[in-house]
Design a protein around this motif. Sequence first.
Motif, PDB file in Angstrom:
ATOM      1  N   GLN A 127      25.796   9.240  -1.661  1.00 39.93           N
ATOM      2  CA  GLN A 127      27.056   8.941  -2.357  1.00 39.93           C
ATOM      3  C   GLN A 127      26.794   8.485  -3.788  1.00 39.93           C
ATOM      4  OE1 GLN A 127      29.539  10.498  -0.343  1.00 39.93           O
ATOM      5  NE2 GLN A 127      30.694   8.861  -1.292  1.00 39.93           N
ATOM      6  N   ALA A 128      25.668   7.810  -4.007  1.00 40.52           N
ATOM      7  CA  ALA A 128      25.313   7.335  -5.343  1.00 40.52           C
ATOM      8  C   ALA A 128      24.706   8.443  -6.198  1.00 40.52           C
ATOM      9  CB  ALA A 128      24.337   6.160  -5.239  1.00 40.52           C
ATOM     10  N   GLY A 129      24.449   9.608  -5.586  1.00 46.59           N
ATOM     11  CA  GLY A 129      23.921  10.744  -6.343  1.00 46.59           C
ATOM     12  C   GLY A 129      22.434  10.990  -6.171  1.00 46.59           C
ATOM     13  N   PHE A 130      21.786  10.291  -5.253  1.00 44.45           N
ATOM     14  CA  PHE A 130      20.354  10.486  -5.048  1.00 44.45           C
ATOM     15  C   PHE A 130      20.081  11.696  -4.166  1.00 44.45           C
ATOM     16  CE2 PHE A 130      20.384   5.976  -6.167  1.00 44.45           C
ATOM     17  CZ  PHE A 130      19.366   5.960  -7.118  1.00 44.45           C
ATOM     18  N   HIS A 131      18.990  12.388  -4.489  1.00 47.37           N
ATOM     19  CA  HIS A 131      18.430  13.433  -3.632  1.00 47.37           C
ATOM     20  C   HIS A 131      17.297  12.762  -2.863  1.00 47.37           C
ATOM     21  CE1 HIS A 131      16.497  17.073  -2.263  1.00 47.37           C
ATOM     22  NE2 HIS A 131      15.368  16.622  -2.782  1.00 47.37           N
ATOM     23  N   ILE A 132      17.370  12.758  -1.553  1.00 45.73           N
ATOM     24  CA  ILE A 132      16.382  12.059  -0.734  1.00 45.73           C
ATOM     25  C   ILE A 132      15.232  12.998  -0.409  1.00 45.73           C
ATOM     26  CG2 ILE A 132      15.982  10.883   1.460  1.00 45.73           C
ATOM     27  CD1 ILE A 132      18.965  10.037   1.312  1.00 45.73           C
ATOM     28  N   GLU A 133      14.046  12.610  -0.841  1.00 41.49           N
ATOM     29  CA  GLU A 133      12.846  13.391  -0.552  1.00 41.49           C
ATOM     30  C   GLU A 133      12.223  12.996   0.771  1.00 41.49           C
ATOM     31  OE1 GLU A 133       9.986  13.369  -3.705  1.00 41.49           O
ATOM     32  OE2 GLU A 133      11.472  13.954  -5.200  1.00 41.49           O
ATOM     33  N   ARG A 134      12.317  11.717   1.107  1.00 40.28           N
ATOM     34  CA  ARG A 134      11.686  11.231   2.334  1.00 40.28           C
ATOM     35  C   ARG A 134      12.475  10.038   2.863  1.00 40.28           C
ATOM     36  NH1 ARG A 134       5.463   9.136   2.791  1.00 40.28           N
ATOM     37  NH2 ARG A 134       5.562   8.520   4.966  1.00 40.28           N
ATOM     38  N   LEU A 135      12.797  10.102   4.146  1.00 43.41           N
ATOM     39  CA  LEU A 135      13.483   9.001   4.827  1.00 43.41           C
ATOM     40  C   LEU A 135      12.839   8.885   6.202  1.00 43.41           C
ATOM     41  CD1 LEU A 135      15.936   6.989   4.764  1.00 43.41           C
ATOM     42  CD2 LEU A 135      17.226   8.780   5.924  1.00 43.41           C
ATOM     43  N   SER A 136      12.023   7.859   6.368  1.00 42.57           N
ATOM     44  CA  SER A 136      11.295   7.740   7.628  1.00 42.57           C
ATOM     45  C   SER A 136      11.008   6.278   7.940  1.00 42.57           C
ATOM     46  CB  SER A 136       9.981   8.517   7.557  1.00 42.57           C
ATOM     47  OG  SER A 136       9.114   7.939   6.610  1.00 42.57           O
ATOM     48  N   PRO A 137      10.793   5.987   9.243  1.00 33.87           N
ATOM     49  CA  PRO A 137      10.429   4.619   9.607  1.00 33.87           C
ATOM     50  C   PRO A 137       9.013   4.306   9.148  1.00 33.87           C
ATOM     51  CG  PRO A 137      10.493   6.039  11.552  1.00 33.87           C
ATOM     52  CD  PRO A 137      10.942   6.863  10.385  1.00 33.87           C
TER      53      PRO A 137
ATOM     54  N   THR B 138      13.122   0.101   0.893  1.00 36.48           N
ATOM     55  CA  THR B 138      12.854  -0.196   2.299  1.00 36.48           C
ATOM     56  C   THR B 138      13.971  -1.096   2.799  1.00 36.48           C
ATOM     57  OG1 THR B 138      11.488  -2.154   1.844  1.00 36.48           O
ATOM     58  CG2 THR B 138      10.338  -0.037   2.046  1.00 36.48           C
ATOM     59  N   VAL B 139      14.336  -0.897   4.059  1.00 32.07           N
ATOM     60  CA  VAL B 139      15.369  -1.716   4.700  1.00 32.07           C
ATOM     61  C   VAL B 139      14.964  -1.953   6.148  1.00 32.07           C
ATOM     62  CG1 VAL B 139      17.283  -0.895   3.247  1.00 32.07           C
ATOM     63  CG2 VAL B 139      16.721   0.315   5.365  1.00 32.07           C
ATOM     64  N   PRO B 140      15.451  -3.037   6.763  1.00 32.26           N
ATOM     65  CA  PRO B 140      15.212  -3.211   8.194  1.00 32.26           C
ATOM     66  C   PRO B 140      16.063  -2.207   8.964  1.00 32.26           C
ATOM     67  CG  PRO B 140      16.595  -4.981   7.373  1.00 32.26           C
ATOM     68  CD  PRO B 140      16.194  -4.161   6.184  1.00 32.26           C
ATOM     69  N   ALA B 141      15.472  -1.613   9.971  1.00 31.55           N
ATOM     70  CA  ALA B 141      16.148  -0.541  10.700  1.00 31.55           C
ATOM     71  C   ALA B 141      16.650  -1.001  12.059  1.00 31.55           C
ATOM     72  CB  ALA B 141      15.188   0.631  10.877  1.00 31.55           C
ATOM     73  N   LEU B 142      17.572  -0.227  12.575  1.00 30.09           N
ATOM     74  CA  LEU B 142      18.047  -0.316  13.949  1.00 30.09           C
ATOM     75  C   LEU B 142      18.766  -1.634  14.260  1.00 30.09           C
ATOM     76  CD1 LEU B 142      14.894   1.230  15.631  1.00 30.09           C
ATOM     77  CD2 LEU B 142      16.972   2.411  14.894  1.00 30.09           C
TER      78      LEU B 142
ATOM     79  N   ILE C 125       0.841  -1.201   0.000  1.00 31.71           N
ATOM     80  CA  ILE C 125       0.000   0.000   0.000  1.00 31.71           C
ATOM     81  C   ILE C 125       0.874   1.249   0.000  1.00 31.71           C
ATOM     82  CG2 ILE C 125      -1.627   1.361   1.397  1.00 31.71           C
ATOM     83  CD1 ILE C 125      -2.863  -1.379   2.242  1.00 31.71           C
ATOM     84  N   MET C 126       1.928   1.241   0.819  1.00 34.68           N
ATOM     85  CA  MET C 126       2.844   2.376   0.855  1.00 34.68           C
ATOM     86  C   MET C 126       3.495   2.598  -0.509  1.00 34.68           C
ATOM     87  SD  MET C 126       6.524   2.807   2.722  1.00 34.68           S
ATOM     88  CE  MET C 126       7.158   1.621   1.559  1.00 34.68           C
ATOM     89  N   VAL C 127       3.964   1.530  -1.127  1.00 33.33           N
ATOM     90  CA  VAL C 127       4.605   1.632  -2.441  1.00 33.33           C
ATOM     91  C   VAL C 127       3.613   2.175  -3.470  1.00 33.33           C
ATOM     92  CG1 VAL C 127       5.538   0.258  -4.349  1.00 33.33           C
ATOM     93  CG2 VAL C 127       6.391  -0.086  -2.032  1.00 33.33           C
ATOM     94  N   ARG C 128       2.415   1.615  -3.479  1.00 30.11           N
ATOM     95  CA  ARG C 128       1.385   2.069  -4.422  1.00 30.11           C
ATOM     96  C   ARG C 128       1.116   3.562  -4.261  1.00 30.11           C
ATOM     97  NH1 ARG C 128      -4.181   0.429  -2.576  1.00 30.11           N
ATOM     98  NH2 ARG C 128      -3.755   2.300  -1.361  1.00 30.11           N
ATOM     99  N   ASP C 129       0.950   4.014  -3.012  1.00 31.23           N
ATOM    100  CA  ASP C 129       0.626   5.413  -2.759  1.00 31.23           C
ATOM    101  C   ASP C 129       1.784   6.347  -3.089  1.00 31.23           C
ATOM    102  OD1 ASP C 129      -1.834   4.459  -1.958  1.00 31.23           O
ATOM    103  OD2 ASP C 129      -1.499   4.832   0.185  1.00 31.23           O
ATOM    104  N   LEU C 130       3.005   5.977  -2.711  1.00 30.35           N
ATOM    105  CA  LEU C 130       4.164   6.819  -3.032  1.00 30.35           C
ATOM    106  C   LEU C 130       4.395   6.902  -4.538  1.00 30.35           C
ATOM    107  CD1 LEU C 130       6.654   5.776  -0.210  1.00 30.35           C
ATOM    108  CD2 LEU C 130       5.475   7.973  -0.448  1.00 30.35           C
ATOM    109  N   LEU C 131       4.207   5.794  -5.224  1.00 29.09           N
ATOM    110  CA  LEU C 131       4.365   5.787  -6.677  1.00 29.09           C
ATOM    111  C   LEU C 131       3.302   6.669  -7.332  1.00 29.09           C
ATOM    112  CD1 LEU C 131       5.733   4.816  -9.229  1.00 29.09           C
ATOM    113  CD2 LEU C 131       4.419   2.696  -9.057  1.00 29.09           C
ATOM    114  N   ALA C 132       2.064   6.570  -6.886  1.00 26.31           N
ATOM    115  CA  ALA C 132       0.979   7.395  -7.441  1.00 26.31           C
ATOM    116  C   ALA C 132       1.267   8.880  -7.215  1.00 26.31           C
ATOM    117  CB  ALA C 132      -0.358   6.999  -6.823  1.00 26.31           C
TER     118      ALA C 132
END
Length: 195
Positions: A170-180, A138-142, A24-31
């Motif tokens: 480092q790879a050249g990405f501009h991060i728009e959102r980084l959150s748990p 997405t990655v596992p955190a902490l 659902i998160m992927v669908r909404d962020l992509l939309a």
Amino acid sequence: MRASELEKMFHLEDTYWWFVARRIMVRDLLAQHLRRSGARPAPRIRILDVGCGTGATLKVLAQSGAVTGLDSSRAALDYSRQRGRWQLALARGEELPIASGSVDVIVALDLLEHIADDGAAAAEFARALRPGGLLLVTVPALSWLWSQHDEALDHLRRYQAARLRHILEQAGFHIERLSPLIFLLLAPIAVLRWV
């Protein structure tokens, strides 16, 4: 990932809350991204699901464009084929078999923790994306949440936000959102892991 874990994933992916919430998160962020960018009609959007696993996310991504699933596991690709007729390829995240700048969206869900050189994978994602393209990760955190579950899934690490930000920038990405993703569940998860 161990064969037994892949089989569990295949059977749980359609109904287990974690997988459902993530789709659902992927669908909404992509939309949101496609609306903001004024993207071309859906059939022309090229989407790459790197580490597609057993394929449940491919169905959601296919609603937004032409999707290709990549995985380094033949067994995972076999499970993906059971879910639908997708374009699939055996490949590693650090060596994508596609032309530079040829993809509009790359999705890498719970993948980087399996790759020894996660920075090389991030650089490869940047190479493959067209300018203005979208990377959803997405990655596992902490690291203090490390458990037997991480070992069963063959994780190499868990991430602190600073490390993930560093390898992506480092790879050249501009991060728009980084959150748990599941911040409200952090306390119960921590207690379960501690017990």
